[in-house]
Design a protein around this motif. Structure first.
Motif, PDB file in Angstrom:
ATOM      1  N   GLN A  39       0.703  -0.910  -0.408  1.00 50.08           N
ATOM      2  CA  GLN A  39      -0.001  -0.011  -0.113  1.00 50.08           C
ATOM      3  C   GLN A  39       0.700   1.372  -0.387  1.00 50.08           C
ATOM      4  O   GLN A  39       0.479   1.927  -0.707  1.00 50.08           O
ATOM      5  CB  GLN A  39      -1.116  -0.035   1.325  1.00 50.08           C
ATOM      6  CG  GLN A  39      -1.648  -1.522   1.017  1.00 50.08           C
ATOM      7  CD  GLN A  39      -2.719  -0.682   1.903  1.00 50.08           C
ATOM      8  OE1 GLN A  39      -2.949  -0.072   3.012  1.00 50.08           O
ATOM      9  NE2 GLN A  39      -4.302  -1.156   1.505  1.00 50.08           N
ATOM     10  N   ALA A  40       1.956   1.329   0.702  1.00 49.52           N
ATOM     11  CA  ALA A  40       2.827   3.039   0.722  1.00 49.52           C
ATOM     12  C   ALA A  40       3.363   3.072  -0.858  1.00 49.52           C
ATOM     13  O   ALA A  40       3.260   4.085  -0.963  1.00 49.52           O
ATOM     14  CB  ALA A  40       3.947   1.893   2.066  1.00 49.52           C
ATOM     15  N   LEU A  41       4.422   1.369  -1.068  1.00 50.82           N
ATOM     16  CA  LEU A  41       4.279   2.164  -2.650  1.00 50.82           C
ATOM     17  C   LEU A  41       3.384   2.036  -3.389  1.00 50.82           C
ATOM     18  O   LEU A  41       2.874   2.452  -4.654  1.00 50.82           O
ATOM     19  CB  LEU A  41       5.115   0.998  -3.575  1.00 50.82           C
ATOM     20  CG  LEU A  41       6.046  -0.190  -2.595  1.00 50.82           C
ATOM     21  CD1 LEU A  41       6.402  -2.002  -2.989  1.00 50.82           C
ATOM     22  CD2 LEU A  41       7.357   1.228  -2.498  1.00 50.82           C
ATOM     23  N   ALA A  42       1.938   1.636  -3.096  1.00 46.35           N
ATOM     24  CA  ALA A  42       0.593   1.794  -4.305  1.00 46.35           C
ATOM     25  C   ALA A  42       0.489   3.458  -3.932  1.00 46.35           C
ATOM     26  O   ALA A  42       0.272   4.300  -5.190  1.00 46.35           O
ATOM     27  CB  ALA A  42      -0.141   0.700  -3.953  1.00 46.35           C
ATOM     28  N   VAL A  43       0.236   3.660  -2.909  1.00 43.12           N
ATOM     29  CA  VAL A  43       0.388   5.369  -2.750  1.00 43.12           C
ATOM     30  C   VAL A  43       1.299   6.552  -3.070  1.00 43.12           C
ATOM     31  O   VAL A  43       0.155   7.296  -4.322  1.00 43.12           O
ATOM     32  CB  VAL A  43      -0.453   5.703  -1.146  1.00 43.12           C
ATOM     33  CG1 VAL A  43       0.077   7.217  -0.466  1.00 43.12           C
ATOM     34  CG2 VAL A  43      -1.021   4.674  -0.828  1.00 43.12           C
TER      35      VAL A  43
ATOM     36  N   VAL B   2       5.784  -2.882  -9.152  1.00 35.99           N
ATOM     37  CA  VAL B   2       6.436  -3.668  -7.234  1.00 35.99           C
ATOM     38  C   VAL B   2       5.237  -4.125  -6.380  1.00 35.99           C
ATOM     39  O   VAL B   2       5.782  -5.004  -5.935  1.00 35.99           O
ATOM     40  CB  VAL B   2       7.306  -2.595  -6.920  1.00 35.99           C
ATOM     41  CG1 VAL B   2       7.981  -3.940  -5.942  1.00 35.99           C
ATOM     42  CG2 VAL B   2       8.769  -2.543  -8.063  1.00 35.99           C
ATOM     43  N   ALA B   3       4.104  -2.914  -6.744  1.00 39.76           N
ATOM     44  CA  ALA B   3       3.293  -2.966  -5.825  1.00 39.76           C
ATOM     45  C   ALA B   3       2.095  -4.495  -6.326  1.00 39.76           C
ATOM     46  O   ALA B   3       1.676  -5.365  -4.704  1.00 39.76           O
ATOM     47  CB  ALA B   3       3.440  -1.905  -4.715  1.00 39.76           C
ATOM     48  N   PHE B   4       2.107  -4.267  -7.406  1.00 39.27           N
ATOM     49  CA  PHE B   4       0.954  -5.211  -8.125  1.00 39.27           C
ATOM     50  C   PHE B   4       1.272  -6.579  -8.016  1.00 39.27           C
ATOM     51  O   PHE B   4       1.396  -7.690  -7.869  1.00 39.27           O
ATOM     52  CB  PHE B   4       0.574  -4.546  -9.539  1.00 39.27           C
ATOM     53  CG  PHE B   4      -0.017  -5.869  -9.902  1.00 39.27           C
ATOM     54  CD1 PHE B   4      -1.621  -5.943  -9.753  1.00 39.27           C
ATOM     55  CD2 PHE B   4       0.485  -6.753 -10.946  1.00 39.27           C
ATOM     56  CE1 PHE B   4      -1.767  -7.098 -10.376  1.00 39.27           C
ATOM     57  CE2 PHE B   4      -0.307  -7.347 -11.763  1.00 39.27           C
ATOM     58  CZ  PHE B   4      -1.490  -7.566 -11.793  1.00 39.27           C
ATOM     59  N   ALA B   5       3.287  -6.046  -8.044  1.00 39.61           N
ATOM     60  CA  ALA B   5       3.530  -7.897  -8.140  1.00 39.61           C
ATOM     61  C   ALA B   5       3.524  -8.758  -6.649  1.00 39.61           C
ATOM     62  O   ALA B   5       3.621  -9.972  -6.841  1.00 39.61           O
ATOM     63  CB  ALA B   5       5.054  -7.932  -8.074  1.00 39.61           C
TER      64      ALA B   5
ATOM     65  N   GLN C  34      -9.158   7.356   1.831  1.00 42.15           N
ATOM     66  CA  GLN C  34      -8.446   8.368   2.359  1.00 42.15           C
ATOM     67  C   GLN C  34      -7.370   8.652   2.370  1.00 42.15           C
ATOM     68  O   GLN C  34      -6.529   9.604   1.824  1.00 42.15           O
ATOM     69  CB  GLN C  34      -9.038   8.736   4.061  1.00 42.15           C
ATOM     70  CG  GLN C  34     -10.407   8.009   4.397  1.00 42.15           C
ATOM     71  CD  GLN C  34     -10.065   8.431   5.862  1.00 42.15           C
ATOM     72  OE1 GLN C  34      -9.100   8.147   7.055  1.00 42.15           O
ATOM     73  NE2 GLN C  34     -11.392   8.060   6.117  1.00 42.15           N
ATOM     74  N   ARG C  35      -6.476   7.568   1.842  1.00 43.55           N
ATOM     75  CA  ARG C  35      -4.734   7.524   1.856  1.00 43.55           C
ATOM     76  C   ARG C  35      -4.467   7.937  -0.229  1.00 43.55           C
ATOM     77  O   ARG C  35      -4.106   8.651  -0.268  1.00 43.55           O
ATOM     78  CB  ARG C  35      -4.495   6.346   1.845  1.00 43.55           C
ATOM     79  CG  ARG C  35      -4.185   6.052   3.561  1.00 43.55           C
ATOM     80  CD  ARG C  35      -3.500   4.501   3.557  1.00 43.55           C
ATOM     81  NE  ARG C  35      -1.883   5.319   3.558  1.00 43.55           N
ATOM     82  CZ  ARG C  35      -1.292   4.329   3.234  1.00 43.55           C
ATOM     83  NH1 ARG C  35      -1.538   2.958   3.717  1.00 43.55           N
ATOM     84  NH2 ARG C  35       0.261   3.967   3.205  1.00 43.55           N
ATOM     85  N   MET C  36      -5.562   7.097  -0.537  1.00 46.38           N
ATOM     86  CA  MET C  36      -5.662   7.649  -2.420  1.00 46.38           C
ATOM     87  C   MET C  36      -6.042   8.787  -2.607  1.00 46.38           C
ATOM     88  O   MET C  36      -5.685   9.844  -3.581  1.00 46.38           O
ATOM     89  CB  MET C  36      -6.132   6.513  -3.019  1.00 46.38           C
ATOM     90  CG  MET C  36      -6.083   4.731  -2.923  1.00 46.38           C
ATOM     91  SD  MET C  36      -6.516   3.797  -3.770  1.00 46.38           S
ATOM     92  CE  MET C  36      -8.119   3.056  -2.817  1.00 46.38           C
TER      93      MET C  36
END
Length: 361
Positions: free
Chosen positions: A197-201, A236-239, A285-287
């Motif tokens: 989630q950190a990578l995705a955000v 990387v997040a998706f993998a 909220q993070r997104m």
């Protein structure tokens, strides 16, 4: 499903980081590709690049030992195309595969690696992200099959934003939104953890800033670099997080109806976001914060307006009469932990709205 959006007391997870070397530098691809091939002690490279990408590939190939060129690349990697590429690699006793191109090119290199074990050096020329994952995909008889295998993860990735300066703006937008879909899907995918989630955000933040710059100044390197950086984080997040509902839908549509990959992801994304985000408000909220908006959906839709995003699946060849069969196929592939329960009714509504470009609700 647990909403990991806030983290905090009681968080428990296992995260696995894929082993891969990444080199990120603009205007330096030729030297870095030669260095990465040499690091693998390889001397017989096979370069996979489409004829349309020949001008980009030639300077990179010139820096390599005598290379075999292969340019038969087809969207969604049909099995017969993959088999011909494998035969070329075997005939020339290849010891490394260098892919120069987008997701289809990387996908073909992965298909070769899947059965030969050959290492891959990937040079992306779109924002597809396949180069940072251990996911492969092959299509046969209108059905796309995907899997996970360590052999297909490229050993090295050379990112050079200057190679994307010639990518047309509409395709840049579709490819960038495909990367954004990796971020969004990673917020609630089957194996999601706080690292994903950190990578995705951060990926959402970078893509939402970079893509409008690409549209505003297509030949500007800064927007391309920011978007390429975001696309890497997304992949990387998706993998790690795995394939969520969005990707299950798009793989079905691509495999059954041969829809263009990036545009399909760009169209479907807001509808899956609208379906899932009410069930995971902390992640929403993070997104929203990453988009700089009051809500995740508002942020996404505002970005889509700014970059003139693809709007409707009917524009890319899906017929309304195709929707019922697509619903059946997607229902069989829905992840069991999708945040919002998926029913035939809400899935058909989602696909019909995506088909005609209606408002996501």
């Amino acid at each position: 499903m647990t909403d990991l959006g806030r983290g905090g007391v009681g968080v428990s997870f296992t995260h696995e980081t894929l082993p891969q070397r990444v080199v990120f530098a603009s205007y330096e691809a030729a030297g870095h590709v030669a260095d990465e091939v040499a690091r693998l002690s390889a001397t017989r490279p096979m370069v996979i690049a489409t004829a349309a990408n020949r001008a980009l590939a030639d300077p990179l190939v010139a820096a390599l030992p005598a290379a075999v060129r292969h340019d038969e690349v087809v969207m969604h990697v049909p099995t017969d195309v993959a088999e011909r590429a494998r035969m070329v690699a075997e005939k020339h006793d290849v010891d490394v595969v260098v892919s120069i191109g987008g997701g289809s090119t990387t996908g073909l290199a992965k298909a070769v690696a899947l059965t030969t074990g050959l290492p891959i050096v990937a040079v992306p020329t779109t924002y597809a992200g396949s180069e940072a994952t251990n996911v492969w995909g092959l299509t046969e008889g209108g059905r796309k099959t995907t899997g996970v295998d360590a052999r297909v993860l490229p050993r090295s990735v050379v990112y050079d934003a200057s190679l994307l300066l010639s990518l047309p703006v509409p395709l840049s937008v579709a490819s960038g939104l495909n990367a954004l879909a990796h971020c969004v899907d990673s917020m609630w995918a089957p194996r999601v953890d706080p690292i994903d989630q950190a990578l995705a955000v951060e990926g959402i933040r970078a893509l939402s800033q970079g893509l409008p710059e690409v549209v505003r100044e297509p030949q500007g390197i800064a927007g391309r670099e920011q978007t390429l950086y975001g696309a890497y984080l997304a992949a990387v997040a998706f993998a790690s997080a795995g394939s969520g509902l969005h990707h299950r839908i798009c793989h079905v549509l691509g495999g059954m109806y041969n829809l263009p990959h990036a545009q399909t992801h760009a169209v479907v994304l807001p509808y899956v976001l609208a379906l899932n985000v009410p069930s995971v408000p902390a992640s929403g909220q993070r997104m929203a914060a990453a988009f700089g908006a009051a809500s995740a959906l508002e942020g996404l839709q505002r970005l889509r307006e700014r970059v003139a995003a693809p709007r409707a699946l009917r524009d890319y060849g899906l017929r309304e009469t195709d929707i019922p069969a697509a619903v059946d196929a997607v229902l069989a592939a829905v992840p069991p932990n999708n945040p919002t329960p998926v029913t035939r009714e809400n899935l058909e509504d989602l696909l019909r709205r995506a088909w005609d470009g209606g408002e996501p609700v």
